[in-house]
Write a protein that holds these residues in place. Sequence first.
Motif, PDB file in Angstrom:
ATOM      1  N   TYR A  45       7.457  -5.706  22.389  1.00  0.00           N
ATOM      2  CA  TYR A  45       8.019  -7.188  21.889  1.00  0.00           C
ATOM      3  C   TYR A  45       7.972  -7.064  20.031  1.00  0.00           C
ATOM      4  CZ  TYR A  45       6.726 -12.068  20.628  1.00  0.00           C
ATOM      5  OH  TYR A  45       6.612 -13.209  19.896  1.00  0.00           O
ATOM      6  N   VAL A  46       7.382  -6.237  19.199  1.00  0.00           N
ATOM      7  CA  VAL A  46       7.650  -5.331  17.645  1.00  0.00           C
ATOM      8  C   VAL A  46       9.276  -5.680  17.489  1.00  0.00           C
ATOM      9  CG1 VAL A  46       7.130  -4.371  16.487  1.00  0.00           C
ATOM     10  CG2 VAL A  46       5.317  -5.064  17.622  1.00  0.00           C
ATOM     11  N   ARG A  89       4.349   1.793  14.596  1.00  0.00           N
ATOM     12  CA  ARG A  89       2.806   1.560  13.498  1.00  0.00           C
ATOM     13  C   ARG A  89       2.267   0.627  13.439  1.00  0.00           C
ATOM     14  NH1 ARG A  89      -1.202   1.091  11.415  1.00  0.00           N
ATOM     15  NH2 ARG A  89      -1.454   1.586   8.857  1.00  0.00           N
ATOM     16  N   LEU A  90       3.695  -0.282  13.152  1.00  0.00           N
ATOM     17  CA  LEU A  90       3.246  -1.930  13.415  1.00  0.00           C
ATOM     18  C   LEU A  90       2.725  -2.572  14.252  1.00  0.00           C
ATOM     19  CD1 LEU A  90       3.165  -3.694  10.630  1.00  0.00           C
ATOM     20  CD2 LEU A  90       5.773  -4.409  11.618  1.00  0.00           C
ATOM     21  N   ALA A  91       3.080  -1.905  15.699  1.00  0.00           N
ATOM     22  CA  ALA A  91       3.457  -2.657  16.645  1.00  0.00           C
ATOM     23  C   ALA A  91       1.292  -2.313  17.014  1.00  0.00           C
ATOM     24  CB  ALA A  91       3.497  -1.656  18.481  1.00  0.00           C
ATOM     25  N   ASP A  92       0.858  -1.158  16.634  1.00  0.00           N
ATOM     26  CA  ASP A  92      -0.924  -0.275  16.969  1.00  0.00           C
ATOM     27  C   ASP A  92      -1.000  -1.196  15.858  1.00  0.00           C
ATOM     28  OD1 ASP A  92       0.425   1.554  18.226  1.00  0.00           O
ATOM     29  OD2 ASP A  92       0.235   3.047  17.125  1.00  0.00           O
ATOM     30  N   HIS A  93      -0.935  -2.006  14.488  1.00  0.00           N
ATOM     31  CA  HIS A  93      -1.762  -2.619  13.606  1.00  0.00           C
ATOM     32  C   HIS A  93      -2.181  -4.044  13.692  1.00  0.00           C
ATOM     33  CE1 HIS A  93      -2.551  -3.923   8.999  1.00  0.00           C
ATOM     34  NE2 HIS A  93      -2.016  -5.064   9.431  1.00  0.00           N
ATOM     35  N   THR A  94      -0.720  -4.556  14.844  1.00  0.00           N
ATOM     36  CA  THR A  94      -0.928  -5.921  14.761  1.00  0.00           C
ATOM     37  C   THR A  94      -1.468  -6.562  16.489  1.00  0.00           C
ATOM     38  OG1 THR A  94       1.916  -5.631  15.798  1.00  0.00           O
ATOM     39  CG2 THR A  94       1.429  -6.689  13.539  1.00  0.00           C
ATOM     40  N   VAL A 112      12.102   3.931  14.285  1.00  0.00           N
ATOM     41  CA  VAL A 112      12.494   3.260  12.999  1.00  0.00           C
ATOM     42  C   VAL A 112      11.329   2.798  12.436  1.00  0.00           C
ATOM     43  CG1 VAL A 112      14.341   0.484  13.204  1.00  0.00           C
ATOM     44  CG2 VAL A 112      14.437   2.528  15.372  1.00  0.00           C
ATOM     45  N   GLN A 113      12.144   2.472  10.961  1.00  0.00           N
ATOM     46  CA  GLN A 113      10.755   2.389   9.919  1.00  0.00           C
ATOM     47  C   GLN A 113      11.367   0.760   9.402  1.00  0.00           C
ATOM     48  OE1 GLN A 113      11.343   5.191   6.902  1.00  0.00           O
ATOM     49  NE2 GLN A 113       9.895   5.655   7.985  1.00  0.00           N
ATOM     50  N   ASP A 159       1.273  -1.155   0.258  1.00  0.00           N
ATOM     51  CA  ASP A 159       0.109   0.064   0.118  1.00  0.00           C
ATOM     52  C   ASP A 159       0.696   1.314  -0.425  1.00  0.00           C
ATOM     53  OD1 ASP A 159      -1.921  -1.884  -0.463  1.00  0.00           O
ATOM     54  OD2 ASP A 159      -2.926  -1.529   2.369  1.00  0.00           O
ATOM     55  N   GLY A 160       1.714   0.869   0.063  1.00  0.00           N
ATOM     56  CA  GLY A 160       3.245   2.462  -0.330  1.00  0.00           C
ATOM     57  C   GLY A 160       3.646   2.637   0.983  1.00  0.00           C
ATOM     58  N   GLU A 161       3.097   1.995   2.415  1.00  0.00           N
ATOM     59  CA  GLU A 161       3.868   2.378   3.624  1.00  0.00           C
ATOM     60  C   GLU A 161       4.628   2.209   4.366  1.00  0.00           C
ATOM     61  OE1 GLU A 161       2.148   3.009   7.942  1.00  0.00           O
ATOM     62  OE2 GLU A 161       0.595   2.370   6.302  1.00  0.00           O
ATOM     63  N   ARG A 162       5.632   2.495   4.831  1.00  0.00           N
ATOM     64  CA  ARG A 162       6.577   2.128   4.906  1.00  0.00           C
ATOM     65  C   ARG A 162       7.515   1.954   6.914  1.00  0.00           C
ATOM     66  NH1 ARG A 162      13.211   2.385   3.451  1.00  0.00           N
ATOM     67  NH2 ARG A 162      13.175   1.085   5.390  1.00  0.00           N
ATOM     68  N   PRO A 163       5.785   1.340   7.309  1.00  0.00           N
ATOM     69  CA  PRO A 163       6.237   2.252   8.878  1.00  0.00           C
ATOM     70  C   PRO A 163       6.763   1.694  10.177  1.00  0.00           C
ATOM     71  CG  PRO A 163       5.372  -0.338   8.296  1.00  0.00           C
ATOM     72  CD  PRO A 163       6.091   0.189   6.280  1.00  0.00           C
ATOM     73  N   SER A 164       7.072   2.342  10.918  1.00  0.00           N
ATOM     74  CA  SER A 164       7.681   2.554  11.962  1.00  0.00           C
ATOM     75  C   SER A 164       7.549   0.897  12.800  1.00  0.00           C
ATOM     76  CB  SER A 164       7.241   3.597  12.872  1.00  0.00           C
ATOM     77  OG  SER A 164       6.212   3.624  13.703  1.00  0.00           O
ATOM     78  N   GLN A 165       8.215   0.781  13.960  1.00  0.00           N
ATOM     79  CA  GLN A 165       8.409  -0.089  14.635  1.00  0.00           C
ATOM     80  C   GLN A 165       6.666   0.249  15.638  1.00  0.00           C
ATOM     81  OE1 GLN A 165      12.157  -1.944  15.882  1.00  0.00           O
ATOM     82  NE2 GLN A 165      11.565  -1.374  17.159  1.00  0.00           N
TER      83      GLN A 165
END
Length: 164
Positions: A70-71, A59-64, A96-97, A51-57
């Motif tokens: 832990y992420v 952002r990925l923690a929030d998503h998962t 950190v991306q 989707d064109g995103e380069r998430p931060s740790q």
Amino acid sequence: MSKGSPGPTPGFLVWRLANKWRVAVDRALAPLGLTHAQYSLVASLYGMQRDGERPSQRRLADHTGLEALYVSKLARALESAGLIGRTRDPRDPRAVQLALTEQGEAVTQQAVAAVQDLLQQLLEPLGGLDAPRTRAFTDELITLLDAPLAPSAPNDESTRRRTP
């Protein structure tokens, strides 16, 4: 199970289903060198990158729904395995991306296919992945996941058993 209940509680069944799923995914992904938690991270990262995103740790923690610490631990292990790259965000040096490497993308595609096959098996009793019962079940799970749960304190009045 609760006392006096004719059968298992919904909470017990959710816990059992979650454990059944985690064990099945761990077994299916072991040949690829991934755990279920690592899969959650790389599969989410794969979708976000598409989707064109380069998430931060974060952002990925929030998503998962995984804890940020832990992420971070998972990301370091996946980086050591050559599956993801971690770089500082040029806009925020504290962030950190994350991005999949070529190898990470290839492994993730294999993992997604394996998990999709497993998901089809799990959902077969409801008619399969695209069945109306599965869509309804998914909607119910989303409703439950979206409902906030406020943790209660051990000595909170609402958590003490009341005796007559």
